[in-house]
Scaffold this motif. Sequence first.
Motif, PDB file in Angstrom:
ATOM      1  N   LEU A  64       0.833  -1.201   0.000  1.00 39.82           N
ATOM      2  CA  LEU A  64       0.000   0.000   0.000  1.00 39.82           C
ATOM      3  C   LEU A  64       0.869   1.254   0.000  1.00 39.82           C
ATOM      4  N   LEU A  65       1.909   1.277   0.852  1.00 42.07           N
ATOM      5  CA  LEU A  65       2.810   2.427   0.875  1.00 42.07           C
ATOM      6  C   LEU A  65       3.550   2.565  -0.452  1.00 42.07           C
ATOM      7  N   GLY A  66       3.909   1.428  -1.061  1.00 44.23           N
ATOM      8  CA  GLY A  66       4.560   1.465  -2.366  1.00 44.23           C
ATOM      9  C   GLY A  66       3.666   2.082  -3.424  1.00 44.23           C
ATOM     10  N   ALA A  67       2.380   1.751  -3.363  1.00 45.62           N
ATOM     11  CA  ALA A  67       1.419   2.336  -4.302  1.00 45.62           C
ATOM     12  C   ALA A  67       1.309   3.844  -4.069  1.00 45.62           C
ATOM     13  N   MET A 114       1.051   0.569  -9.156  1.00 53.04           N
ATOM     14  CA  MET A 114      -0.006   0.318  -8.169  1.00 53.04           C
ATOM     15  C   MET A 114      -0.472  -1.129  -8.200  1.00 53.04           C
ATOM     16  N   ILE A 115      -0.670  -1.656  -9.405  1.00 53.09           N
ATOM     17  CA  ILE A 115      -1.200  -3.018  -9.550  1.00 53.09           C
ATOM     18  C   ILE A 115      -0.279  -4.046  -8.897  1.00 53.09           C
ATOM     19  N   THR A 116       0.999  -4.020  -9.265  1.00 53.39           N
ATOM     20  CA  THR A 116       1.903  -5.058  -8.747  1.00 53.39           C
ATOM     21  C   THR A 116       2.386  -4.758  -7.332  1.00 53.39           C
ATOM     22  N   CYS A 160       6.722  -4.732  -8.510  1.00 53.45           N
ATOM     23  CA  CYS A 160       7.036  -6.068  -7.982  1.00 53.45           C
ATOM     24  C   CYS A 160       8.124  -6.019  -6.919  1.00 53.45           C
ATOM     25  N   ILE A 161       8.912  -4.951  -6.941  1.00 53.97           N
ATOM     26  CA  ILE A 161      10.134  -4.922  -6.154  1.00 53.97           C
ATOM     27  C   ILE A 161       9.975  -4.248  -4.792  1.00 53.97           C
ATOM     28  N   MET A 162       9.404  -3.052  -4.765  1.00 51.33           N
ATOM     29  CA  MET A 162       9.512  -2.190  -3.595  1.00 51.33           C
ATOM     30  C   MET A 162       8.903  -2.784  -2.326  1.00 51.33           C
ATOM     31  N   SER A 163       7.621  -3.180  -2.380  1.00 48.27           N
ATOM     32  CA  SER A 163       6.963  -3.666  -1.163  1.00 48.27           C
ATOM     33  C   SER A 163       7.562  -4.985  -0.693  1.00 48.27           C
TER      34      SER A 163
END
Length: 543
Positions: A159-162, A334-336, A408-411
């Motif tokens: 969520l924070l990544g988005a 946002m999606i991934t 795909c990476i951050m969260s």
Amino acid sequence: MLKGISVKNPGGIPISAEQITYKNIDPKVRTTIMIGLCVAMLGACFDGTIVGTIGTKLAEDLGGLSLYSWMVTAYLLCETIMIPIAGKLSDIYGRKPLFLIGLGLFAVGSVLAGLSNSMEIFIACRAIQGVGGGILIPVATAAVADLYAPRERARMQGLLGAIFGIGSGIGPLLGGYIEGAISWHWCFYINIPLALIAFFLTIKKFPTPTSIGDKNIDYKGIAILTLLLLDLILLFEFGGKEFEWVSIESIAMVVILVVLIAIFVKIENRVKDPVLAPHLIHNKTVIMAAIFMAVFGIGMIGAMMFTNMLAISVFQLTTLEAGVWSLAMVAGMMITSISSGALVNRTGYKPWLVVGPILCFVGMIILYGMTVTPEIAGNLFTDPDYIQELYMVRYLIGTFIFGLGLGCIMSVIMAAVQNSSKPSEMGMTTSSVNLIRSIGTTMGTAIFTMVINGRLTSELQIVPPEIYDQLLHDTGVLGQIMQFPQYAPQILSAFSNSVDFSFLVGGVILLLLVIVGVIFKAQKPEEDTEFEAVKKKIEDGSE
């Protein structure tokens, strides 16, 4: 259970019976705090990129075009320097006081920036904003580990990544719209309602640190780390612009950097409670996460900056239209980011860290295919929409797939780091990875610019030698189009193909992360058995 009873944990540190952690926090309070963290993160991300759209108009109004680069540099410097300091201090004093201090500084800096009547004052206000943002981002990220159990952290980091993607991507769009509809001043005033909302949502009691003992602040380490980061960021910001990469200035800055690193390592090995503990280098999860986040920063800033430049300079979009086009990348992130956070407990970390770089590479290769010949560029002067119609679908698909890869990476990375960290070091480990990402974004701008400028030197040979010698062999060549209108198609083609080539280079760099993804290992989420033992002693003593 009796209130006020405390015992000592195995390390001799007193722990209160009233201590709040993710195990006993009120779910409603937790949700409220999380929303507040997201709102604050959104504001900080907006201001990290919003100046890119309004910068020229702002600098003209304040009569400070010569200081243009410092609008970005001042914010970036202060943000980067504060990230590791804020992370460590939040381990000592708790997340809440640091978060509220950061929020207050960010709000004050925003008001003063909007009221600025000179470029010097505005740059100082941007520095204050940077300090606030540098506190907010790592503390908000670390707070997720305090609020949620290990198996829930990836979902919330998603969520924070988005939010990070939305804020960074929509910042230029929002800036362009507000500047056109009202004035650039309101691009900063908009942070005030966001700050107030975040304040009222997070004023409730935060989880407290898992260990509360003597407050040993590493003042020497903080001072040397500040100088070290100052030297490193200025090297990448001004290298190739204010001075050549191979010059007395750059060599001197590299020597200073090496000396400061040696001093910093020596200090951190001696102090009782270092700002960046040397033992982090033995945590393979942190090291591999740092590699991922450095390349993440390089790829993200490079793609966002130069796809926008391509859209505006070659595709002839307005800044507002370019901002709308950039939403494709934001949507992909946002999606991934959300889905990877929700599914990682079932799939494990590795699939996302292998697929992510591959998707980034595919997105970059699609962008790499947008070759602009002089004939295509020439059609711009008779049909301004020609290139937009020719490449719009390809551009949107490429940036969307690239965004999917970044998401795909951050969260996943942040959850892996937090689940392999000691609770008492959560702020330090989280901020260390955030620091590497911030340094990566600085390096990304320098690397992409260097690749583009190098390619321009050969691409511009399409013009006659006497014109070639008069042209700038960097992105400033776009400003010479009016000076040499008869060669405008060739100049536009050379610039476009140089940016095009940088996408190939960036894609290959990101693809190398597949190797790291394959060997990536992270310890599984572990319960805080030490805290449970202490809690049981408290309960036994209260009966």
